[in-house]
Scaffold this active site. Sequence first.
Site, short mmCIF file in Angstrom:
data_model
loop_
_atom_site.label_atom_id
_atom_site.label_comp_id
_atom_site.label_asym_id
_atom_site.label_seq_id
_atom_site.Cartn_x
_atom_site.Cartn_y
_atom_site.Cartn_z
CD GLU A 137 0.72 0.62 3.08
OE1 GLU A 137 0.49 1.82 2.84
OE2 GLU A 137 1.69 0.23 3.73
CB CYS A 142 -4.62 -1.37 -1.55
SG CYS A 142 -5.00 -0.75 0.09
CG ASP A 262 8.73 10.06 -4.15
OD1 ASP A 262 9.49 10.41 -3.22
OD2 ASP A 262 7.67 9.47 -3.97
#
Length: 482
Positions: A137, A142, A262
């Site tokens: 998740e 999820c 990221d």
Amino acid sequence: MGVGPEAINGGVVDLGNSKSKVRRKILNEDDEDVAGENRCWIKFRFFGSCLSTGSKVESSVSGSSSQYAESKSTNETSRDQPVAPVISSSTTSNAESVPSTPKIEEELKIASQLRKFSYNELKLATRNFRPDSLLGEGGFGCVFKGWVNENGITPVKPGTGLTVAVKTLNHDGLQGHREWLAEVSYLGELIHPHLVKLIGYCIEDDQRLLVYEFMPRGSLENHLFKRSLPLPWSIRMKIAVDAAQGLAYLHEEAERPVIYRDFKTSNILLDVDYNAKLSDFGLAKDAPEGDKTHVSTRVMGTYGYAAPEYVMTGHLTAKSDVYSFGVVLLELLTGRRSMDKSRPNGEHNLVEWARPYLGERRRFYKLIDPRLEGRFSIKGAQQAVQLAARCLSREAKIRPAMSEVVEALEPLPGLTDMASSSSYFQAMSAARAGGSSLNARMGNRLQPPARSPSMPNRYYGSPYHNNSNNVPPFQSPVAKKS
């Protein structure tokens, strides 16, 4: 088993300039309205949040990626902290933030050759999103394991056909439609051996799902920090090379360069042969064009990985990704997390703890993961430490391009001059072991004097951290549009 590009029926749609215009419109909205959304990301805490009684599949809101792993327990939480939540004076409801299906279909022309699944097909493919199908998740939602026809969209019996990972949109989360669209926009266009393959998507009423190739070994984060057996040195260096090649493609080879924004261990997924692939493009941005030197945007990402100049100014460049790569390379070398408050003061922030050793050739061994027990290349470790130091330079201009990083890393997995066979390393290990035994015998004689209650506690930790993992991080200033 991971599925390569050749197993996917389809390709990239070439729409010329219109493709870029659509992507710019979708992905640069936050530059227009930096404070327009509530971006206060919180950590996922309860397993029940991922599973609901209806067709809606709920999930967490997290600073970590929506990575998946075959062994990840759903009550485990990443220690990553979001870089800087941007708090809006007014929040937008989910109904307002999710456009109607006809409108979104127009935006999705750039991904028209991806497989389009119905919600019911993916529900059947994942066995009704059963708990034992849950892989992981994250902030988006999820991720469930499923099985579909090799070249189509029909659900098939578990263990047959094509194994996939199905990511669901968390309806109550703060990463939503924009991130979903960014993921489709980038991975629907970008094809590379070291980027996770997007197979298809589902858009039906308020349902937003993405279907990826299944990566059976899960995330690098799990292997480095949650497994009892350490990753071998050669595999660590192979993963570093693969991940560097993925970033180099985004920065220097893609038709339209991309800043990943990221890069971290939880966003690096591994196939059965430990080939590494970048996942989760929800925060990716188009690189600056023409005379522009940077993209001005809200500060988003993960504490410990974000470049200092980006945190302070909101100016995003490809060198921001290079810094993040340096952090991950340091994690591979040390076996330590980028941020870990369970360690003593002065060691919370990996980069700040490591800096004194990065420039000293004779002390590099202090950085190497002790769990390797000398099973690492001396020359390779020295070169990797020097490369990490360059990537982590406080001045962005000094950091190397990712193509240079790839070139420096490629020889390292094959080096065989193991430290365990070095007389110097053996003597050093013996000295350390002897020192530990002596300290044990000395007992309390080596203990520091008791601190007076009136003596202030000195703090040697990172300025990125507050007193508790549960305390929200500081608010970073974000530059205005340039």
